[in-house]
Scaffold this active site. Structure first.
Site, PDB file in Angstrom:
ATOM      1  N   ARG A 148      -7.946  -1.194   0.870  1.00 35.54           N
ATOM      2  CA  ARG A 148      -8.062  -1.807  -0.456  1.00 35.54           C
ATOM      3  C   ARG A 148      -6.775  -2.560  -0.750  1.00 35.54           C
ATOM      4  O   ARG A 148      -5.683  -2.008  -0.620  1.00 35.54           O
ATOM      5  CB  ARG A 148      -8.278  -0.697  -1.493  1.00 35.54           C
ATOM      6  CG  ARG A 148      -8.601  -1.198  -2.878  1.00 35.54           C
ATOM      7  CD  ARG A 148      -8.646  -0.067  -3.894  1.00 35.54           C
ATOM      8  NE  ARG A 148      -7.368   0.085  -4.577  1.00 35.54           N
ATOM      9  CZ  ARG A 148      -7.189   0.770  -5.708  1.00 35.54           C
ATOM     10  NH1 ARG A 148      -8.211   1.381  -6.289  1.00 35.54           N
ATOM     11  NH2 ARG A 148      -6.009   0.855  -6.266  1.00 35.54           N
ATOM     12  N   TYR A 160      -1.429  -1.982 -13.281  1.00 35.84           N
ATOM     13  CA  TYR A 160      -1.999  -0.692 -12.928  1.00 35.84           C
ATOM     14  C   TYR A 160      -2.550  -0.752 -11.506  1.00 35.84           C
ATOM     15  O   TYR A 160      -3.137  -1.732 -11.102  1.00 35.84           O
ATOM     16  CB  TYR A 160      -3.130  -0.334 -13.897  1.00 35.84           C
ATOM     17  CG  TYR A 160      -3.784   0.961 -13.538  1.00 35.84           C
ATOM     18  CD1 TYR A 160      -3.125   2.155 -13.749  1.00 35.84           C
ATOM     19  CD2 TYR A 160      -5.042   0.990 -12.950  1.00 35.84           C
ATOM     20  CE1 TYR A 160      -3.701   3.356 -13.397  1.00 35.84           C
ATOM     21  CE2 TYR A 160      -5.631   2.179 -12.603  1.00 35.84           C
ATOM     22  CZ  TYR A 160      -4.961   3.361 -12.824  1.00 35.84           C
ATOM     23  OH  TYR A 160      -5.534   4.536 -12.468  1.00 35.84           O
ATOM     24  N   ASP A 212     -10.262  -3.490  -6.304  1.00 36.06           N
ATOM     25  CA  ASP A 212     -10.633  -2.766  -7.525  1.00 36.06           C
ATOM     26  C   ASP A 212     -10.189  -3.576  -8.741  1.00 36.06           C
ATOM     27  O   ASP A 212      -9.007  -3.884  -8.886  1.00 36.06           O
ATOM     28  CB  ASP A 212      -9.928  -1.389  -7.514  1.00 36.06           C
ATOM     29  CG  ASP A 212     -10.477  -0.437  -8.564  1.00 36.06           C
ATOM     30  OD1 ASP A 212     -11.171  -0.894  -9.485  1.00 36.06           O
ATOM     31  OD2 ASP A 212     -10.187   0.776  -8.451  1.00 36.06           O
ATOM     32  N   HIS A 214     -10.721  -2.469 -11.804  1.00 31.53           N
ATOM     33  CA  HIS A 214     -10.411  -1.472 -12.846  1.00 31.53           C
ATOM     34  C   HIS A 214     -11.043  -1.773 -14.208  1.00 31.53           C
ATOM     35  O   HIS A 214     -10.387  -1.643 -15.247  1.00 31.53           O
ATOM     36  CB  HIS A 214      -8.898  -1.318 -13.009  1.00 31.53           C
ATOM     37  CG  HIS A 214      -8.240  -0.667 -11.833  1.00 31.53           C
ATOM     38  ND1 HIS A 214      -8.509   0.611 -11.444  1.00 31.53           N
ATOM     39  CD2 HIS A 214      -7.331  -1.133 -10.955  1.00 31.53           C
ATOM     40  CE1 HIS A 214      -7.788   0.914 -10.379  1.00 31.53           C
ATOM     41  NE2 HIS A 214      -7.071  -0.122 -10.049  1.00 31.53           N
ATOM     42  N   GLU A 238     -14.825  -3.495  -6.745  1.00 32.03           N
ATOM     43  CA  GLU A 238     -15.028  -2.226  -7.475  1.00 32.03           C
ATOM     44  C   GLU A 238     -14.758  -2.378  -8.966  1.00 32.03           C
ATOM     45  O   GLU A 238     -13.822  -3.085  -9.363  1.00 32.03           O
ATOM     46  CB  GLU A 238     -14.068  -1.204  -6.862  1.00 32.03           C
ATOM     47  CG  GLU A 238     -13.959   0.104  -7.596  1.00 32.03           C
ATOM     48  CD  GLU A 238     -13.008   1.044  -6.870  1.00 32.03           C
ATOM     49  OE1 GLU A 238     -12.793   0.883  -5.653  1.00 32.03           O
ATOM     50  OE2 GLU A 238     -12.458   1.944  -7.528  1.00 32.03           O
ATOM     51  N   GLU A 264     -16.717   5.587 -10.592  1.00 37.15           N
ATOM     52  CA  GLU A 264     -15.729   6.673 -10.509  1.00 37.15           C
ATOM     53  C   GLU A 264     -15.602   7.452 -11.818  1.00 37.15           C
ATOM     54  O   GLU A 264     -15.140   8.573 -11.811  1.00 37.15           O
ATOM     55  CB  GLU A 264     -14.362   6.148 -10.049  1.00 37.15           C
ATOM     56  CG  GLU A 264     -13.691   5.194 -11.013  1.00 37.15           C
ATOM     57  CD  GLU A 264     -12.349   4.668 -10.489  1.00 37.15           C
ATOM     58  OE1 GLU A 264     -12.312   4.193  -9.342  1.00 37.15           O
ATOM     59  OE2 GLU A 264     -11.358   4.748 -11.217  1.00 37.15           O
ATOM     60  N   ARG A 285     -20.005   5.166  -6.749  1.00 31.13           N
ATOM     61  CA  ARG A 285     -18.712   5.801  -6.519  1.00 31.13           C
ATOM     62  C   ARG A 285     -18.506   7.100  -7.295  1.00 31.13           C
ATOM     63  O   ARG A 285     -17.389   7.576  -7.445  1.00 31.13           O
ATOM     64  CB  ARG A 285     -17.595   4.808  -6.873  1.00 31.13           C
ATOM     65  CG  ARG A 285     -17.476   3.744  -5.826  1.00 31.13           C
ATOM     66  CD  ARG A 285     -16.344   2.792  -6.032  1.00 31.13           C
ATOM     67  NE  ARG A 285     -15.142   3.346  -6.604  1.00 31.13           N
ATOM     68  CZ  ARG A 285     -14.270   4.134  -5.963  1.00 31.13           C
ATOM     69  NH1 ARG A 285     -14.473   4.454  -4.714  1.00 31.13           N
ATOM     70  NH2 ARG A 285     -13.203   4.573  -6.584  1.00 31.13           N
ATOM     71  N   GLU A 341     -13.192   6.869  -0.251  1.00 28.05           N
ATOM     72  CA  GLU A 341     -11.811   6.524  -0.610  1.00 28.05           C
ATOM     73  C   GLU A 341     -10.875   7.661  -0.214  1.00 28.05           C
ATOM     74  O   GLU A 341     -11.211   8.841  -0.373  1.00 28.05           O
ATOM     75  CB  GLU A 341     -11.707   6.287  -2.121  1.00 28.05           C
ATOM     76  CG  GLU A 341     -10.320   5.846  -2.566  1.00 28.05           C
ATOM     77  CD  GLU A 341     -10.230   5.554  -4.068  1.00 28.05           C
ATOM     78  OE1 GLU A 341      -9.371   4.752  -4.450  1.00 28.05           O
ATOM     79  OE2 GLU A 341     -11.035   6.130  -4.838  1.00 28.05           O
ATOM     80  N   TRP A 404      -8.201  -0.380 -19.272  1.00 29.29           N
ATOM     81  CA  TRP A 404      -7.140   0.002 -18.364  1.00 29.29           C
ATOM     82  C   TRP A 404      -6.208  -1.173 -18.156  1.00 29.29           C
ATOM     83  O   TRP A 404      -5.854  -1.648 -17.245  1.00 29.29           O
ATOM     84  CB  TRP A 404      -7.731   0.456 -17.040  1.00 29.29           C
ATOM     85  CG  TRP A 404      -8.260   1.833 -17.144  1.00 29.29           C
ATOM     86  CD1 TRP A 404      -8.333   2.595 -18.266  1.00 29.29           C
ATOM     87  CD2 TRP A 404      -8.782   2.614 -16.091  1.00 29.29           C
ATOM     88  NE1 TRP A 404      -8.882   3.800 -17.960  1.00 29.29           N
ATOM     89  CE2 TRP A 404      -9.163   3.844 -16.635  1.00 29.29           C
ATOM     90  CE3 TRP A 404      -8.963   2.376 -14.732  1.00 29.29           C
ATOM     91  CZ2 TRP A 404      -9.729   4.835 -15.855  1.00 29.29           C
ATOM     92  CZ3 TRP A 404      -9.514   3.358 -13.978  1.00 29.29           C
ATOM     93  CH2 TRP A 404      -9.905   4.582 -14.536  1.00 29.29           C
TER      94      TRP A 404
HETATM   95  O1  EZ4 Z   1      -7.690   4.776 -11.524  1.00 25.34           O
HETATM   96  O2  EZ4 Z   1      -8.072   7.971 -10.064  1.00 25.34           O
HETATM   97  O3  EZ4 Z   1     -10.261   3.728  -7.121  1.00 25.34           O
HETATM   98  N1  EZ4 Z   1      -9.370   4.326  -7.560  1.00 25.34           N
HETATM   99  C1  EZ4 Z   1      -8.903   4.259  -8.796  1.00 25.34           C
HETATM  100  C2  EZ4 Z   1      -7.875   5.276  -9.230  1.00 25.34           C
HETATM  101  C3  EZ4 Z   1      -8.179   5.720 -10.654  1.00 25.34           C
HETATM  102  C4  EZ4 Z   1      -7.612   7.053 -10.989  1.00 25.34           C
HETATM  103  C5  EZ4 Z   1      -8.066   7.471 -12.383  1.00 25.34           C
HETATM  104  O4  EZ4 Z   1      -7.758   8.773 -12.623  1.00 25.34           O
HETATM  105  O5  EZ4 Z   1      -9.351   3.433  -9.550  1.00 25.34           O
HETATM  106  O6  EZ4 Z   1      -6.579   4.774  -9.141  1.00 25.34           O
HETATM  107 CO    CO Z   2     -11.195   2.573  -8.873  1.00 25.07          CO
END
Ligand code: EZ4
Ligand code: CO
Length: 404
Positions: A148, A160, A212, A214, A238, A264, A285, A341, A404
């Site tokens: 990733r 982040y 990702d 997020h 993702e 997730e 996920r 993952e 996020w």
């Molecule tokens: O933000 O597990 O795909 N992985 C992620 C992680 C999540 C954290 C949240 O608790 O997106 O970094």
């Molecule tokens: Co994620």
């Protein structure tokens, strides 16, 4: 009848917080379940101690499905991450016990292995494209088949998902109170195709590349990102958008063939029913931990299999090695597995949770110890007291609170 004699919750913080349920039977066999809910850990600990454990004592540990139904329906208040994480912890511990009693690893109880190993992807992230690619190359050198890519974004101070320093194990929930990042969708959208153009060029065609978002885009923005990334043939994009509105994925789907993954933060089959039935995603996920345990995740996987959706379980460091092991047994046993993952835990975490699963050449295997194959060193766990920590939050450049 295998009577549940006692159960307790162990909270430990070997680098980050973990909540573990230990269920013991009258025969002396015990099982472990992970109950960690990042940033809300003590809520699940209380839910278990104050409300679930008293209902478990005296029940037959072998009746996994019945106990699942009893806790889900019996709560009256269905679903939600706290409830479903607590149920999951019980479920994992009971599968662990059943495996130990049978003398078999849990994947054997789930129907046996459907493949030789579980393909995993790891995280390469850096402040710049160059740093990110360098880290990805070091993973490829270790045999990883899938990576990733996340990178800092020019013009934004911090992002982040990007570690502060180059290390294999990192945990984003690192502050007493949430860190605040500034986010700009425009800057991100201009930048992200460059990351993957450079990544594909440097890493070649064979390695799977993932990304990702997020939950930070709208469906229309996600459609654009998916289209822009098509030339680089991602394994998946993702969490393109928050998924409370499942129908939002229709718009993304209409515009791009970039594979989509989400889930997730899902806690039950109801969070993804429409996404799966309308074939709006390619990978689900949801985790063993936050989506009600092995028992419920198998139900989600079975539904997904009807619609060509494969499992790609979340595997971040906020899931303890107990969840990692449970996920590997699950992954190995289902027909529609995609990828898992895998982020490295700290050495302290690995020491608190000695485990049988192991990595070799891009794949993880749960090992063949009876049960889940994970233990907890309670004396060591007691040396790492709980420390409050939260995931960061994002504000837009004008200060508006964002996701996020
Ligand atoms: O933000 O597990 O795909 N992985 C992620 C992680 C999540 C954290 C949240 O608790 O997106 O970094
Ligand atoms: Co994620």
């Amino acid at each position: 009848m295998l009577k549940i004699k006692s159960a307790k919750v162990i909270v430990t913080s070997p680098g980050r917080n973990f909540v573990t349920l230990k269920i013991e039977t009258a025969d002396g066999v015990y099982g472990l379940g992970d109950a960690t809910l990042n940033g809300r850990e003590l809520s699940v600990a209380s839910y278990l101690t104050d409300h679930v454990i008293p209902c478990l004592i005296g029940r037959d540990a072998h009746q996994i499905e019945d106990i699942w139904q009893y806790l889900y329906k019996g709560a009256y208040w269905r679903r939600g991450p706290v409830t479903m994480s607590a149920i999951a912890a019980v479920d994992m511990a009971l599968w662990d016990i059943k495996g130990k009693v049978a003398g078999l690893p849990v994947y054997q109880l789930l129907g046996g292995a459907c493949r030789e190993g579980v393909m995993v992807y790891c995280h390469a992230n850096g402040k710049t494209i160059e740093d990110t690619i360098e880290q990805a190359q070091s993973y490829v050198a270790l045999g990883y088949k899938a990576v990733r890519l996340q990178s800092g974004i020019p013009g934004l101070k911090s992002t982040y998902g990007v570690a502060k320093g180059p290390k294999l194990a990192y945990e984003p929930a690192d502050a007493d109170l949430p860190t605040e990042n500034v986010w700009s969708t425009e800057k991100y959208m201009r930048f992200v195709p460059n990351l993957f153009e450079a990544g594909r060029k440097a890493l070649g065609d064979e390695v799977h590349l993932l990304h990702d978002a997020h939950h930070r885009l709208t469906p229309n923005e996600a459609a654009r990102v998916g289209k822009d990334l098509e030339p680089y043939r991602l394994f998946w994009l993702e969490d393109a958008v928050p998924a409370e509105n499942q129908a939002g994925f229709r718009l993304i789907r209409e515009h791009t063939t970039t594979p989509l993954a989400v889930g997730e933060i899902f806690n039950s089959i109801w969070d993804c029913k429409q996404l799966i039935e309308e074939q709006l995603i390619d990978y689900i996920r949801a985790t063993v931990l936050h989506a009600g345990g092995i028992t419920h995740l198998r139900r989600i996987a079975a539904l997904a299999d009807l619609y060509h959706v494969r499992a790609g379980c979340h595997g971040a460091t906020d899931l303890s090695p107990v969840t990692m092991a449970a996920a590997l047994h699950f992954d190995l046993s289902i027909p529609n597995f995609g990828i898992q993952e895998y982020m490295h835990h700290t050495k302290e975490t690995d020491d608190v949770f000695p485990h049988a699963y192991s990595y070799a050449d891009g794949y993880l295997h749960p090992g063949d110890k009876p049960g889940l194959g994970v233990d907890i060193d309670e004396a060591l766990a007691a040396k790492f007291p709980y420390k409050r920590a939260y995931l960061p939050v994002n504000r837009l450049e004008d200060g508006t609170m964002y996701s996020w």
